[in-house]
Write a protein that holds these residues in place. Structure first.
Motif, PDB file in Angstrom:
ATOM      1  N   GLU A  75       0.808  -1.219   0.000  1.00  0.00           N
ATOM      2  CA  GLU A  75       0.000   0.000   0.000  1.00  0.00           C
ATOM      3  C   GLU A  75       0.843   1.273   0.000  1.00  0.00           C
ATOM      4  O   GLU A  75       0.551   2.228  -0.700  1.00  0.00           O
ATOM      5  CB  GLU A  75      -0.933  -0.010   1.214  1.00  0.00           C
ATOM      6  CG  GLU A  75      -2.023   1.032   1.165  1.00  0.00           C
ATOM      7  CD  GLU A  75      -3.104   0.697   0.150  1.00  0.00           C
ATOM      8  OE1 GLU A  75      -3.697   1.636  -0.398  1.00  0.00           O
ATOM      9  OE2 GLU A  75      -3.336  -0.501  -0.098  1.00  0.00           O
ATOM     10  N   GLY A  76       1.897   1.313   0.794  1.00  0.00           N
ATOM     11  CA  GLY A  76       2.696   2.525   0.913  1.00  0.00           C
ATOM     12  C   GLY A  76       4.027   2.468   0.188  1.00  0.00           C
ATOM     13  O   GLY A  76       4.899   3.306   0.418  1.00  0.00           O
ATOM     14  N   ASP A 104       5.596   8.356   1.230  1.00  0.00           N
ATOM     15  CA  ASP A 104       6.972   8.859   1.140  1.00  0.00           C
ATOM     16  C   ASP A 104       7.151   9.486  -0.245  1.00  0.00           C
ATOM     17  O   ASP A 104       7.681   8.858  -1.156  1.00  0.00           O
ATOM     18  CB  ASP A 104       7.967   7.718   1.348  1.00  0.00           C
ATOM     19  CG  ASP A 104       9.404   8.205   1.434  1.00  0.00           C
ATOM     20  OD1 ASP A 104       9.654   9.390   1.168  1.00  0.00           O
ATOM     21  OD2 ASP A 104      10.284   7.380   1.753  1.00  0.00           O
ATOM     22  N   PRO A 105       6.698  10.734  -0.424  1.00  0.00           N
ATOM     23  CA  PRO A 105       6.728  11.352  -1.750  1.00  0.00           C
ATOM     24  C   PRO A 105       8.139  11.525  -2.309  1.00  0.00           C
ATOM     25  O   PRO A 105       8.337  11.406  -3.525  1.00  0.00           O
ATOM     26  CB  PRO A 105       6.051  12.708  -1.538  1.00  0.00           C
ATOM     27  CG  PRO A 105       6.146  12.976  -0.066  1.00  0.00           C
ATOM     28  CD  PRO A 105       6.095  11.639   0.585  1.00  0.00           C
ATOM     29  N   ALA A 108       9.399   8.199  -3.734  1.00  0.00           N
ATOM     30  CA  ALA A 108       8.643   7.886  -4.954  1.00  0.00           C
ATOM     31  C   ALA A 108       9.152   8.719  -6.124  1.00  0.00           C
ATOM     32  O   ALA A 108       9.313   8.215  -7.243  1.00  0.00           O
ATOM     33  CB  ALA A 108       7.155   8.131  -4.726  1.00  0.00           C
ATOM     34  N   TYR A 109       9.418   9.996  -5.870  1.00  0.00           N
ATOM     35  CA  TYR A 109       9.915  10.871  -6.942  1.00  0.00           C
ATOM     36  C   TYR A 109      11.344  10.498  -7.329  1.00  0.00           C
ATOM     37  O   TYR A 109      11.694  10.490  -8.511  1.00  0.00           O
ATOM     38  CB  TYR A 109       9.850  12.323  -6.473  1.00  0.00           C
ATOM     39  CG  TYR A 109      10.148  13.335  -7.568  1.00  0.00           C
ATOM     40  CD1 TYR A 109       9.476  13.294  -8.777  1.00  0.00           C
ATOM     41  CD2 TYR A 109      11.086  14.341  -7.373  1.00  0.00           C
ATOM     42  CE1 TYR A 109       9.749  14.223  -9.778  1.00  0.00           C
ATOM     43  CE2 TYR A 109      11.353  15.275  -8.355  1.00  0.00           C
ATOM     44  CZ  TYR A 109      10.679  15.211  -9.561  1.00  0.00           C
ATOM     45  OH  TYR A 109      10.950  16.128 -10.553  1.00  0.00           O
ATOM     46  N   LEU A 110      12.164  10.144  -6.329  1.00  0.00           N
ATOM     47  CA  LEU A 110      13.525   9.704  -6.626  1.00  0.00           C
ATOM     48  C   LEU A 110      13.504   8.441  -7.487  1.00  0.00           C
ATOM     49  O   LEU A 110      14.296   8.298  -8.417  1.00  0.00           O
ATOM     50  CB  LEU A 110      14.292   9.451  -5.333  1.00  0.00           C
ATOM     51  CG  LEU A 110      15.716   8.912  -5.472  1.00  0.00           C
ATOM     52  CD1 LEU A 110      16.592   9.880  -6.260  1.00  0.00           C
ATOM     53  CD2 LEU A 110      16.329   8.636  -4.101  1.00  0.00           C
ATOM     54  N   GLY A 111      12.588   7.530  -7.177  1.00  0.00           N
ATOM     55  CA  GLY A 111      12.470   6.319  -7.985  1.00  0.00           C
ATOM     56  C   GLY A 111      12.215   6.640  -9.443  1.00  0.00           C
ATOM     57  O   GLY A 111      12.823   6.048 -10.343  1.00  0.00           O
ATOM     58  N   PHE A 112      11.327   7.607  -9.693  1.00  0.00           N
ATOM     59  CA  PHE A 112      11.051   8.009 -11.070  1.00  0.00           C
ATOM     60  C   PHE A 112      12.293   8.597 -11.733  1.00  0.00           C
ATOM     61  O   PHE A 112      12.634   8.247 -12.875  1.00  0.00           O
ATOM     62  CB  PHE A 112       9.906   9.023 -11.111  1.00  0.00           C
ATOM     63  CG  PHE A 112       9.654   9.587 -12.483  1.00  0.00           C
ATOM     64  CD1 PHE A 112       8.916   8.877 -13.413  1.00  0.00           C
ATOM     65  CD2 PHE A 112      10.177  10.816 -12.850  1.00  0.00           C
ATOM     66  CE1 PHE A 112       8.706   9.380 -14.694  1.00  0.00           C
ATOM     67  CE2 PHE A 112       9.972  11.345 -14.118  1.00  0.00           C
ATOM     68  CZ  PHE A 112       9.230  10.614 -15.040  1.00  0.00           C
ATOM     69  N   LEU A 113      12.978   9.501 -11.035  1.00  0.00           N
ATOM     70  CA  LEU A 113      14.166  10.135 -11.615  1.00  0.00           C
ATOM     71  C   LEU A 113      15.251   9.104 -11.920  1.00  0.00           C
ATOM     72  O   LEU A 113      15.922   9.179 -12.958  1.00  0.00           O
ATOM     73  CB  LEU A 113      14.711  11.208 -10.673  1.00  0.00           C
ATOM     74  CG  LEU A 113      13.817  12.429 -10.435  1.00  0.00           C
ATOM     75  CD1 LEU A 113      14.521  13.420  -9.512  1.00  0.00           C
ATOM     76  CD2 LEU A 113      13.443  13.111 -11.751  1.00  0.00           C
ATOM     77  N   LEU A 132       7.465  13.870 -14.781  1.00  0.00           N
ATOM     78  CA  LEU A 132       6.549  13.676 -13.656  1.00  0.00           C
ATOM     79  C   LEU A 132       6.659  14.892 -12.742  1.00  0.00           C
ATOM     80  O   LEU A 132       7.760  15.254 -12.317  1.00  0.00           O
ATOM     81  CB  LEU A 132       6.910  12.405 -12.886  1.00  0.00           C
ATOM     82  CG  LEU A 132       6.008  12.062 -11.702  1.00  0.00           C
ATOM     83  CD1 LEU A 132       4.652  11.565 -12.189  1.00  0.00           C
ATOM     84  CD2 LEU A 132       6.669  10.998 -10.815  1.00  0.00           C
ATOM     85  N   ASP A 133       5.537  15.533 -12.472  1.00  0.00           N
ATOM     86  CA  ASP A 133       5.552  16.647 -11.536  1.00  0.00           C
ATOM     87  C   ASP A 133       5.952  16.144 -10.149  1.00  0.00           C
ATOM     88  O   ASP A 133       5.514  15.064  -9.726  1.00  0.00           O
ATOM     89  CB  ASP A 133       4.164  17.292 -11.454  1.00  0.00           C
ATOM     90  CG  ASP A 133       3.829  18.123 -12.693  1.00  0.00           C
ATOM     91  OD1 ASP A 133       4.588  18.040 -13.680  1.00  0.00           O
ATOM     92  OD2 ASP A 133       2.812  18.842 -12.668  1.00  0.00           O
ATOM     93  N   ALA A 134       6.765  16.905  -9.462  1.00  0.00           N
ATOM     94  CA  ALA A 134       7.181  16.506  -8.115  1.00  0.00           C
ATOM     95  C   ALA A 134       5.964  16.469  -7.200  1.00  0.00           C
ATOM     96  O   ALA A 134       5.166  17.411  -7.172  1.00  0.00           O
ATOM     97  CB  ALA A 134       8.214  17.480  -7.569  1.00  0.00           C
ATOM     98  N   PRO A 135       5.788  15.398  -6.446  1.00  0.00           N
ATOM     99  CA  PRO A 135       4.634  15.313  -5.532  1.00  0.00           C
ATOM    100  C   PRO A 135       4.730  16.358  -4.432  1.00  0.00           C
ATOM    101  O   PRO A 135       5.808  16.863  -4.117  1.00  0.00           O
ATOM    102  CB  PRO A 135       4.740  13.892  -4.952  1.00  0.00           C
ATOM    103  CG  PRO A 135       5.673  13.156  -5.861  1.00  0.00           C
ATOM    104  CD  PRO A 135       6.605  14.174  -6.417  1.00  0.00           C
ATOM    105  N   ALA A 136       3.596  16.675  -3.841  1.00  0.00           N
ATOM    106  CA  ALA A 136       3.566  17.607  -2.708  1.00  0.00           C
ATOM    107  C   ALA A 136       4.415  17.050  -1.572  1.00  0.00           C
ATOM    108  O   ALA A 136       4.445  15.847  -1.329  1.00  0.00           O
ATOM    109  CB  ALA A 136       2.127  17.811  -2.242  1.00  0.00           C
ATOM    110  N   GLY A 137       5.126  17.948  -0.900  1.00  0.00           N
ATOM    111  CA  GLY A 137       5.972  17.540   0.213  1.00  0.00           C
ATOM    112  C   GLY A 137       7.335  17.040  -0.205  1.00  0.00           C
ATOM    113  O   GLY A 137       8.036  16.418   0.586  1.00  0.00           O
TER     114      GLY A 137
END
Length: 272
Positions: A75-76, A104-105, A108-113, A132-137
């Motif tokens: 889930e997370g 953990d935004p 998640a964003y680091l994974g995409f990069l 991908l737009d950077a998630p909030a936080g």
């Protein structure tokens, strides 16, 4: 190339396409929130929220309306924090955003990069542009710097030994230390014996480029001392070539320890 540039520009200015992370638990809720046509399309394609499963949902115009991305039972994303890297390789060109909140935004964003990484030293990369737009936080600068440092280490590992000698690897280390204002020293060749580093000398003494040790010191001298050490054997046959031919292709990774240590040092010094 002009058409590609225009397409990338248009994609950057368009509203981002939502990506719904669907787990086994959240899938019913995600499904009920879709438009009738999108839900019917997902059902017709047998979408299940299995880990890494991706399905682009078309809107009334035929363009992508939303994307479903399965994350299984996690889930997370705690057990597979970099699963979002698959978005970088499997999404069609365009601009996207992750819909909803993330536990953990930044990871998640680091994974995409990290998923966007391509080794382009010898040939051009793909023209397809996925953003991908950077998630909030998310601290965009911090995550961007971590991804940059990791990808620089990947470039070192992917460079073959005829293009990454001990001299080249040492030059990279020196420049890294100097860029961050560290005190850099280097011991080369026979001087390794004089300064009591006989094993480093023994491993590399027969090579065309002499063995060497690069050290840099950075930080507050009064703080507790932490030392990172990375082995940088740029190509190791073990003295005799006893390995299958295909194994030779991966010997460029024998200096992965040095690449990892340099990457960690770069991140620590960049972020202070």
């Amino acid at each position: 190339s002009k058409v590609l540039a225009m397409s990338a520009k248009d994609a950057a200015s368009a509203a981002p396409i939502p990506v719904f992370l669907a787990s086994e638990t959240s899938w019913p809720t995600v499904s009920s929130g879709l438009s009738g046509a999108a839900r019917a399309y997902a059902e017709a394609n047998g979408f299940q929220p299995k880990s890494g499963r991706l399905l682009a949902l078309p809107g009334a115009s035929g363009a992508i309306e939303a994307v479903l991305f399965g994350i299984g039972s996690d889930e997370g994303l705690a057990e597979q924090p970099f699963l979002t890297g698959k978005l970088a390789t499997e999404l069609p060109a365009g601009r996207y955003r992750i819909a909803g909140d993330l536990a953990d935004p930044e990871t998640a964003y680091l994974g995409f990069l990290l998923g966007r990484y391509r080794f382009t030293r010898y040939k051009a990369g793909e023209a397809r542009e996925v953003t991908l737009d950077a998630p909030a936080g998310c601290d965009i600068r911090k995550i961007g710097e971590i991804a940059r440092a990791v990808n620089a280490g990947r470039d070192l590992i992917n460079t073959p030994a005829n293009d990454l000698t001990t001299e080249d690897l040492a030059r990279f280390a020196r420049k890294l230390g100097e860029r961050h204002g560290a005190a850099v020293t280097e011991i080369v060749g026979e001087d390794l014996l004089k300064q009591n580093f006989p094993l480093i000398h023994a491993v590399g003494r027969a090579a065309a480029f002499p063995p060497r040790l690069v050290e840099f010191r950075w930080g507050d001298p009064a703080a507790p001392k932490v030392t990172l050490v990375g082995k940088g054997v740029v190509f190791d046959t073990g003295g005799l070539n006893l390995k299958p031919d295909n194994s030779m292709l991966l010997m460029r990774k024998d200096m992965g320890g040095a690449a990892a240590a340099l990457t960690a040092a770069d991140i620590l010094m960049t972020l202070g």
